[in-house]
Design a protein around this motif. Structure first.
Motif: not given
Length: 430
Positions: A53-57
């Motif tokens: 989803d494009g969320v930095p992890q």
């Protein structure tokens, strides 16, 4: 032989360590300096990674899982599927930067080097800060019955080791056997340096220096290079060696590897090279079509423990061993066949691994090199078929005595007449 070496350390653009080991006069004198900056626009290797989803992890390193059938640890390194594969000579990432060339994604920013070591960009083992909190490596689960059977059937841990690449030369088209003895001596010093550094890391239990040479072996980068692994566990082969050495010690009171060396020296039938400090021999139960072991005369556990004289002598006998290996097979017209080989250094594991000594403190492991090839005849490879791959039950295609006899045809066994002290500055025999 001069033992003057210059060590220069820096960091690549993504934070990986790069170390130059030099013996050339211009580097030793300071007339020439290495380029230490890396101009590539690489992100820090531990930077957060966007999810679907494009969320930095947070970045996570490779995982390893324990095979409940064998107890072996299996690193899962799926990211290595995207590593460079058989690049053209003008785009090999292990070559030095080209003078005045535009940006290229090479691993070494300088235009020349003698020997260079850097952390692998696609490692199967990697210590990620904060992910190996205990810092003590990995041990097998205790012999107790857990509440949940999956605690024994599904055991995983961070593959918190380290993988390094060692480039033996900046010349893409050379090979270790073509290098001067003085450069091979620098390689030995680099192995010693990295063994000491990696062995000091709390998560690492065993350091393995090795070279794969030849496309048939599986080499994906043809530039002359080897690798250095710091394992967070004992490898299966080392575990078996230690087990056999312990049983032998209990039965005889002797050191298995030392007594094997002495037995081969006494017999002489399978000894193929001998120098002041080293003996090379074909082992009694050799598995591979070409296989030679190289061992020091003195009890030594690791490469860093070698004296200057032993390192000088090693550089001489190792190059001669590789030279004769490259003459082992010939084409129908007599042209020598460059042997595909693996050169594997077996060293004493860290004391953190346990099981490396007897109850009275005697070491079970002993430094030695195992050089072997899968080539069984010109144009024919030794494939690990059903018996070897399915059951681990080895079947040899030749005999150790035939291997030794072929080596005996390639030159005299005794190299003591040309000791390391008789090596000129450029590595040739005086």
């Amino acid at each position: 032989m001069s033992t003057a070496r210059r060590r220069t350390a820096t960091r690549l653009a993504d934070g990986r360590e790069l170390i130059y080991f030099d013996d050339s006069p211009e580097f030793l004198s300071g007339e020439r300096e290495h380029r230490l900056d890396d101009p590539r626009p690489l992100a820090d290797r531990f930077s957060p990674v966007p999810d679907a989803d494009g969320v930095p992890q947070p970045f996570t390193g490779p995982q390893m899982r324990r095979d409940p059938l064998t107890g072996d640890w299996i690193p899962l390194a799926s990211h290595r599927m995207n590593r460079t594969f058989l690049p053209a000579a003008d785009s090999c990432p292990l070559c030095p930067a080209r003078p005045d060339a535009e940006y290229a994604d090479g691993e070494i920013p300088d235009t020349h080097y003698d020997v260079a070591v850097f952390e692998n960009r696609f490692p199967s083992l990697m210590r990620v800060p904060g992910q190996d909190a205990d810092g003590q490596g990995v041990a097998a689960p205790a012999d107790t019955v857990p509440d949940d059977p999956r605690d024994l059937l599904e055991v995983a841990a961070p593959a918190a080791g380290r993988c390094e690449v060692i480039c033996f030369s900046s010349d893409h088209r050379t090979s270790v056997v073509d290098l001067p003895v003085s450069r091979i001596r620098t390689i030995v010093d680099a192995w010693a340096d990295r063994t000491t550094a990696l062995g000091a890391e709390a998560s690492i239990q065993q350091v393995f220096c090795f070279e794969n040479r030849g496309r048939d072996i599986g080499v994906t980068l043809p530039h002359p290079h080897g690798q250095i692994y710091g394992y967070p566990y004992l490898t299966p082969r080392t575990e078996r060696l230690l087990d056999q050495a312990r049983v032998y010690r209990e039965r005889t009171g002797g050191n298995l590897l030392r007594d094997i060396l002495h037995a081969e020296q006494a017999s002489g039938e399978r000894v193929v090279l001998r120098s002041e400090h080293w003996t090379a021999y074909v082992p009694y139960a050799a598995r591979w079509p070409v296989e030679v072991h190289l061992a020091p005369h003195r009890d030594v556990g690791t490469i860093p423990e070698l004296t200057d004289s032993e390192r000088d002598d090693l550089a001489v006998i190792y190059r001669e061993l590789l030279r004769r290996a490259d003459a082992f097979f010939v084409e129908s017209d007599g042209t020598p066949i460059e042997l595909p080989y693996i050169a594997a250094w077996h060293q004493m594991p860290s004391s953190r691994a346990g099981r490396t000594t007897t109850d009275d403190g005697a070491p079970l492991a002993r430094l030695h090199l195992e050089l072997f090839s899968i080539l069984r005849a010109p144009g024919k490879l030794k494939y690990l078929a059903g018996s070897e791959s399915g059951m681990g039950a080895w079947i040899s295609d030749t005999t150790p005595e035939r291997i030794a006899a072929r080596f005996h045809q390639l030159g005299p066994v005794d190299l003591s007449a040309s000791p390391a002290s008789a090596i000129t500055a450029n590595g040739a025999h005086a």
